[in-house]
Design an enzyme around this catalytic site. Structure first.
Site, short mmCIF file in Angstrom:
data_model
loop_
_atom_site.label_atom_id
_atom_site.label_comp_id
_atom_site.label_asym_id
_atom_site.label_seq_id
_atom_site.Cartn_x
_atom_site.Cartn_y
_atom_site.Cartn_z
N LYS A 56 17.11 4.43 0.78
CA LYS A 56 17.93 4.33 1.83
C LYS A 56 19.11 3.74 1.52
CE LYS A 56 14.50 4.16 5.89
NZ LYS A 56 14.16 2.97 7.04
N LYS A 73 0.91 -1.44 -0.12
CA LYS A 73 -0.06 0.15 0.12
C LYS A 73 0.93 1.50 0.13
CE LYS A 73 -2.56 -1.73 3.63
NZ LYS A 73 -2.37 -3.12 3.58
N ARG A 85 -0.08 6.48 7.41
CA ARG A 85 0.09 7.00 6.11
C ARG A 85 -0.63 8.28 5.54
NH1 ARG A 85 1.38 1.90 3.96
NH2 ARG A 85 0.59 -0.01 5.06
N ASP A 107 15.05 0.22 0.58
CA ASP A 107 15.73 0.13 1.70
C ASP A 107 16.84 -1.02 1.51
OD1 ASP A 107 16.39 0.27 4.36
OD2 ASP A 107 14.68 -1.16 5.16
N GLU A 141 7.31 2.54 -6.31
CA GLU A 141 7.68 2.20 -4.79
C GLU A 141 7.73 3.41 -3.97
OE1 GLU A 141 7.36 0.28 -2.75
OE2 GLU A 141 8.70 -1.51 -3.04
N ASP A 142 7.31 3.31 -3.00
CA ASP A 142 7.66 4.20 -1.75
C ASP A 142 9.02 4.46 -1.27
OD1 ASP A 142 7.41 1.67 -0.65
OD2 ASP A 142 6.28 2.55 1.14
P1 IMP Z 1 13.24 -3.47 1.54
O1 IMP Z 1 12.68 -4.82 1.07
O2 IMP Z 1 14.03 -3.59 2.61
O3 IMP Z 1 13.78 -2.68 0.35
O4 IMP Z 1 12.00 -2.91 2.12
C1 IMP Z 1 11.04 -2.12 1.30
C2 IMP Z 1 9.83 -2.03 2.21
O5 IMP Z 1 10.04 -1.81 3.70
C3 IMP Z 1 9.26 -0.81 1.82
O6 IMP Z 1 8.28 -0.92 0.75
C4 IMP Z 1 8.41 -0.55 3.28
O7 IMP Z 1 7.25 -1.14 2.92
C5 IMP Z 1 9.57 -0.76 4.31
N1 IMP Z 1 10.32 0.15 4.77
C6 IMP Z 1 11.43 0.11 4.71
N2 IMP Z 1 11.86 1.44 5.36
C7 IMP Z 1 10.87 1.92 6.01
C8 IMP Z 1 10.49 3.16 6.49
O8 IMP Z 1 11.45 3.88 7.03
N3 IMP Z 1 9.27 3.41 7.09
C9 IMP Z 1 8.16 2.66 6.48
N4 IMP Z 1 8.34 1.61 5.77
C10 IMP Z 1 9.71 1.17 5.36
MG MG Z 2 5.83 -1.16 2.30
#
Ligand code: IMP
Ligand code: MG
Length: 182
Positions: free
Chosen positions: A134, A46, A168, A106, A102-103
């Protein structure tokens, strides 16, 4: 007037005006790159829904849109890296210029998963636009084609991003400290 859920001791990292400016710039850049084509935007639910809604309105292009719902196992501030689909795409992406929206990028686990599941359907091209990056947290070596803001290793909420499904609706991106999150 005090806005109850907005009046929190969480500091603003990216004020709404700054986000709006950057989304306009990203829209112009994407429209330039896809000129003459009709990209298919796939928003990741979401978290990306607010960003996607603002971004599409900055694209001077024909586009089509779809959504893919995913969830990472485990609630809280750290995702486990295990991702599952909660809502599949509705429209075929075969031969399409797909742009994943994507939001936040990470560790990179989620994007790697998305690349794997979507490339099976043989899109013509597959790119990623993320509002936030990040970069210092990356575990999987992936990168976004378009990045709104590179941010430090802090947990952020608002503008679609949540902590346990909350926050959100906040119009700015804010830093959530662990003591705020209980
Ligand atoms: P990744 O798989 O570690 O790249 O994580 C990506 C997902 O982790 C994003 O789509 C978010 O849902 C969640 N996420 C990572 N960092 C944050 C944050 O600082 N706030 C909220 N959600 C985060
Ligand atoms: Mg997410």
């Amino acid at each position: 007037m005090t806005e109850p859920s907005r009046d929190r001791s969480v500091e603003v990292l990216l004020p709404r005006e700054k986000i709006a400016r950057r989304v306009r710039e990203l829209g112009a850049e994407i429209a330039r790159d896809y000129r003459g084509r009709t990209p298919h935007l796939v928003g990741i639910l979401k978290g990306a829904w607010v960003f996607m809604a603002d971004l599409v309105r900055q694209l001077d292009l024909d586009v089509t849109v779809d959504f893919l719902g995913i969830t990472s196992y485990g609630a809280g501030m750290h995702s486990s890296g295990e991702v599952k689909i909660t809502k599949d795409i509705d429209v075929s992406i075969e031969g399409r210029d797909v742009l994943i929206v994507e939001d936040i990028l990470d560790t990179g686990h989620t994007f790697k998963f998305l690349q794997e599941v979507l490339s099976v359907h043989q899109p013509r091209s597959l790119r990623l636009v993320t509002l936030l990056d990040k970069a210092s947290r990356r575990v999987v070596p992936v990168h976004a084609d378009y990045v709104g803001f590179e941010i430090p290793d802090v947990f952020v909420v608002g503008y679609g991003l949540d902590f346990n499904q909350k926050y959100r609706q906040l119009p700015d991106v804010r830093v959530l400290r662990s003591q705020d999150s209980v």
